[in-house]
Enzyme design. Sequence first.
Site, PDB file in Angstrom:
ATOM      1  N   GLU A  86       0.843  -1.200   0.000  1.00  0.00           N
ATOM      2  CA  GLU A  86       0.000   0.000   0.000  1.00  0.00           C
ATOM      3  C   GLU A  86       0.881   1.254   0.000  1.00  0.00           C
ATOM      4  O   GLU A  86       1.807   1.380   0.806  1.00  0.00           O
ATOM      5  CB  GLU A  86      -0.857  -0.036   1.270  1.00  0.00           C
ATOM      6  CG  GLU A  86      -1.806   1.128   1.425  1.00  0.00           C
ATOM      7  CD  GLU A  86      -2.664   0.996   2.688  1.00  0.00           C
ATOM      8  OE1 GLU A  86      -2.243   0.283   3.642  1.00  0.00           O
ATOM      9  OE2 GLU A  86      -3.752   1.593   2.720  1.00  0.00           O
ATOM     10  N   LYS A 114      -9.122   1.928  -2.926  1.00  0.00           N
ATOM     11  CA  LYS A 114      -9.447   1.345  -1.611  1.00  0.00           C
ATOM     12  C   LYS A 114     -10.828   1.795  -1.155  1.00  0.00           C
ATOM     13  O   LYS A 114     -11.169   2.980  -1.247  1.00  0.00           O
ATOM     14  CB  LYS A 114      -8.387   1.804  -0.610  1.00  0.00           C
ATOM     15  CG  LYS A 114      -8.490   1.190   0.784  1.00  0.00           C
ATOM     16  CD  LYS A 114      -7.314   1.687   1.661  1.00  0.00           C
ATOM     17  CE  LYS A 114      -7.289   1.042   3.029  1.00  0.00           C
ATOM     18  NZ  LYS A 114      -6.118   1.517   3.824  1.00  0.00           N
ATOM     19  N   CYS A 172      -5.261  -3.287   1.967  1.00  0.00           N
ATOM     20  CA  CYS A 172      -5.214  -3.299   3.435  1.00  0.00           C
ATOM     21  C   CYS A 172      -6.592  -3.506   4.078  1.00  0.00           C
ATOM     22  O   CYS A 172      -7.138  -4.585   4.017  1.00  0.00           O
ATOM     23  CB  CYS A 172      -4.521  -2.038   3.944  1.00  0.00           C
ATOM     24  SG  CYS A 172      -3.704  -2.311   5.547  1.00  0.00           S
TER      25      CYS A 172
END
Lengths: 578, 578
Positions: free
Chosen positions: B45, B111, B147
Amino acid sequence: MNGPLRIALAQMNAVVGDIAGNEHEIAAGIALAHQAGAQLVVFPELALTGYPPEDLLLKEHFLADARAALERLAADTTAIVAIVGYPERAEDVHNAAAILADGAIQAVYRKQHLPNYGVFDELRYFQPGERGATIAIDGVTVGLTICEDIWQPGPPLSDEALSGARVIVNLSASPYAAGKGAAREQMLQQRARDELVAVAFCGLVGGQDELVFDGYSLVVDHEGTVIARAPQFEETLLIADVDPVTVGSARLRDTRRRAPAAQAHDSVDRLGAFTVRGDGDAPRPDSATPPIAPHLDIVEEVYGALVLGTRDYARKNGFQHVVLGLSGGIDSTLVSLIAVDALGPDCVTCVTMPSPYSSTGTRSDAERLAENLGVKLLTIPIAPTMEAFDAALADIFAGREADLTEENLQARIRGNLVMALSNKFGWLVLATGNKSELSVGYATLYGDMAGGFAVLKDVFKGWVYRLVRWRNAQSDRELVPASVIERPPSAELRADQRDDESLPPYEVLDAILSAYVEQDLDAADLVALGHPAEEVERVIGMVDRAEYKRRQQPPGIKITSRAFGRDRRVPITNRYGG
Amino acid sequence: MNGPLRIALAQMNAVVGDIAGNEHEIAAGIALAHQAGAQLVVFPELALTGYPPEDLLLKEHFLADARAALERLAADTTAIVAIVGYPERAEDVHNAAAILADGAIQAVYRKQHLPNYGVFDELRYFQPGERGATIAIDGVTVGLTICEDIWQPGPPLSDEALSGARVIVNLSASPYAAGKGAAREQMLQQRARDELVAVAFCGLVGGQDELVFDGYSLVVDHEGTVIARAPQFEETLLIADVDPVTVGSARLRDTRRRAPAAQAHDSVDRLGAFTVRGDGDAPRPDSATPPIAPHLDIVEEVYGALVLGTRDYARKNGFQHVVLGLSGGIDSTLVSLIAVDALGPDCVTCVTMPSPYSSTGTRSDAERLAENLGVKLLTIPIAPTMEAFDAALADIFAGREADLTEENLQARIRGNLVMALSNKFGWLVLATGNKSELSVGYATLYGDMAGGFAVLKDVFKGWVYRLVRWRNAQSDRELVPASVIERPPSAELRADQRDDESLPPYEVLDAILSAYVEQDLDAADLVALGHPAEEVERVIGMVDRAEYKRRQQPPGIKITSRAFGRDRRVPITNRYGG
């Protein structure tokens, strides 16, 4: 039934975590508002817990204690409607406004726009509400909003107005920055005109760590005219009558509102209708002409914020007395002025700690200033302690030139001495560094940066001069000797040191810093603004490298749009230049 | 075409802000992965900017620089697909994963789940993405997550798997806490089983201010079996072959998935199909058996985090050498062990600063320890400097008893001396206080708290002993003299001082602190757990009152679920007790 609605705005100084104390203040505000014949009394955002409570909001028992206090307040609320900001523990947690009336919590409005920028972290704590809400008081429909809800145009404000609210109340905790009060007032005036609705804005007042809340509560009519304005930086109960009839007739003439009104109707919850003034009521007190506090000049306003922030940090943390190192320079001069205005001369001790590099000019200025202010001045020469450190380090430093190390040691000896006075006498140490110096790291960690509160942390050097000149002009006798203002700034840590030999002149430095720190411009932007490339690169590099120092500095009062710390979150470990 | 997919996970140590350096590392990782025959290489990330870049994300030029680097990387990416984490500047800003293939940026995944709790502030910076995404590589469908996306069950992971992904990749920057790696692995195993999908988790590694990222990259098959595991705390390129055929046949047998699969199809974007291994390709290198790094014992794991965090804070901030005050006590002993393991004995200088209250036992222990570690030990007695301060303050303190003031002065003289060494020689000062002391304020601001990095800031006293014992046992010769471990702890700031006379025994103290700080229990809860009410009240009060000190302490490594600082944000001005 549709006579004027008398609204009281309780511009209160809530203390974070002091639920019992805040409850007491709120109860007193309700009683006073009722005595004055108000039908509605409004308290600021999270008035019951103080703002911002931060991670206290993650404690179940904290939320339960707030709820218990709210229930006690509700039980005593009759013959008036009170709207109280508090954190609501439901399935999730909400930044909420409780409507207290007829001895009970009648309903709750939940803040919809949760700020999560700058100093704000509300999405860390709260679930947003989803719907606008109104209540009716003696037939007058009142719309509810909390702080950020009214900074954003559109719903909930617009829906509430369209679906009948004649007045919008706003419970606020709006952190101060220079000139923000005037900008806020203009915004509220425009909201009133856009939605044809009166606005009653209730602002929190007081200092809380790095934030100052400036109050400045307002009532604005539906044409944007200010009909009541509370002073900045003071607790007060602002009372004004709002006329719902003229709002209604203005809307009748504005036919543009008819189609959207039909749509808005379903987006708003009607939380209840309350009758405060029945037929048999005693005549209510006459309405006094509401006060319209004058706008402060911007320098006076900033000074006021610094005084309130310093007073509240000291008092709310249990300090009766402050101490500061008075060098005879302009920064410590300003801090001593603020300290005396915040706490009174009997609660301020200054200490001068001359070294062999201290000039007689600064020493005598410090003495004269202390005398003018009526504060006690202690003198502690540091030469013998400097010699003791030099001797301790002589072997290890053998063969090396004196450099910044020895300068820092002087500053740290002084830091130790003010901290020793703090330890022995229980005084709060005020650090005196300004934002220009702290930006570029021209300050010594554990030395002049030592202290409990850094009054000028967010005050650029140019502003230091403006503030001293302004405060001096308010006095009919000499406060600050002219030589303090006229002498070129020097840290006096070596012979013939002058700050402007290590740094650009303060006007240039402040301009670069403001553009870099507050507006996130890069070096190319700054050069395009006319700053010399070499100076821009040097200053930006110094700012970036000094982050580790700022991370360990004491808290201080935010007065700009972007203070170091919670407001500007940058990594220490960071290889990005600019 | 549906042969195994060879995936390389680049567990890299990105440096925040070092876009050029990270770009270089990513380019090297792509080349290595290609040489090893991988069809897909995944980076962590925000690998291109480091994590977390904080308010650098509010600078247009920072985002533009990241984009330019990404375009350069894309131009060089052929015969492999690379997935690189970076901040995407679109109409808003997104925490994104770019798919680089065939010499261009082919697509971007955004994300969806943005953490805004604990140490995270992602809602301050990013707009969430709205849809899951897959790509196809040589006929194998791969789902994308970043994540937090995989920490939450359900979409996007479930949608991607249901709509055909045989393997889910996760780009991660997951801050270390003790035992979190094992919990993360268990979570990933369950996700794989729940969704019948292989999971390839690529973790960031390295220290960044207070955070350590532990790496621990993993490949898990659809039955939850770990088929590859990278070591914690080290950079590595983890390569494993994932078999899509067995995933597909397992799904064919699981008829429960058919109805939801039809629904999920529309929620996922197909971002492209890429052919890496054409018919004419050279035979690829044989697949080596992927490594499965052993799990570390929890004490070894925490020690590893402290070593990496210390090394990276020093190195990434340009320090070659560290200095620390070595008292002969257990805390400074542990810091010296960590420093030597992080940087080597030649890069560590210790300094002992005896006062008249220092015992011969601690002094000789410090000497023996330094000798055992092979580090240089400087000795600077502080008695003459203590006397200089006493003399400077004699008039002002006349008639008052010695108290904490004089104890603090000793600690501050030592603080000044280590800072002077830092200034003169350019060394980083390691502060040695532990979490138990810092929790209750049993530490001196600008004294023993002084320094650039507080290695044990989040390490309770009981853990200090465990870590020293463990490290000692790893050595085949004496490192730490037994008396260091056995002597009752003392600050040695007055005659016969013992810590456990001012504080509860450390086992009790640590248990109360852990429950109060990490779990937000209140006094009643703690008493119910069996702690004496008086001690609970005293400890909680001390923790609350010491917040002002902690606010000025140096950064240090988070190893618990709740470190002081960004992880636990409480006001200084706070009247809520508990």
